[in-house]
Design a protein around this motif. Structure first.
Motif: not given
Length: 216
Positions: A45-57
């Motif tokens: 779940w933390p890894v998915i959150y980090f990935s979403f931050e990148t995609m959001s950027c």
């Protein structure tokens, strides 16, 4: 260098395989379901959150090529790698018998009182640097702008210290496992020399080991 590294980890993984092979069916089921599946899923779940931050950027920038999201992408990659290594080490430690874990895995009381061995002190120091590096990288998530050399340097430093801590832990737990195996072999030879039956001695000791793992 890479050949030596892969050879090292392959050699150490043989001890993990051997420790898993000695587990009973119930212990193996518990290990796979709890230590591997549940904890592995929880770490995703933390890894998915980090990935979403990148995609959001990238979505905010509307492009992948202007370099404005490089800081976020680098920080997310570093944090995900550290989390994956920590989860892997936790899983590896659960594969070994409780008496091996007791000698290697640090408890909160030991860390609070600093009653630790020298190699554990070095491991804690490396993990402290990794933790500080991870905090800095976490603060860089979602930050748009030109690539930061400071972030890159701190991330690389955290990666090296995390790798060092992993090597220390893997080496220590394998050494302790081999040490206790030798002690078991010596005890069996002594019992056989005194007139005991080797198969019976090994069976009794294996049964005691499985009882310890169940109680743990």
């Amino acid at each position: 260098g890479r050949i030596f590294l892969w050879t090292y980890f392959f050699n150490k993984s043989l001890s993990v395989r051997e420790a898993v092979a000695l587990q009973s069916a119930n212990e193996l089921t518990e290990f796979l379901c709890t230590s591997v599946l549940l904890k592995g899923t929880a770490a995703m779940w933390p890894v998915i959150y980090f990935s979403f931050e990148t995609m959001s950027c990238f979505i905010n920038q509307g492009t992948f090529s202007n370099g404005q999201c490089q800081n976020t992408a680098f920080a997310a990659t570093g944090l995900s790698a550290n989390l994956a290594l920590i989860t892997t080490l936790s899983t590896i430690s659960k594969a070994f018998p409780p008496n091996v874990q007791k000698e290697v895995v640090l408890t909160y009381d030991e860390m609070a009182t600093l009653k630790v061995k020298r190699w554990q002190q070095l491991q804690l120091f490396l993990l402290l640097i990794t933790g500080l590096s991870s905090l800095y990288q976490f603060g860089a998530l979602g930050v748009e702008g030109d690539p930061s050399q400071l972030l890159t340097g701190i991330g690389i430093l955290g990666g090296f210290t995390m790798a060092g801590a992993c090597i220390i832990f893997v080496t220590a737990i394998n050494r302790e496992y081999k040490k206790q195996q030798l002690q078991e072999e010596k005890a069996v030879r002594v019992e056989v020399k005194d007139g005991g039956d080797e198969r019976a001695s090994r069976a009794v000791r294996s049964s005691r080991l499985q009882e310890q793992m169940v109680l743990a």
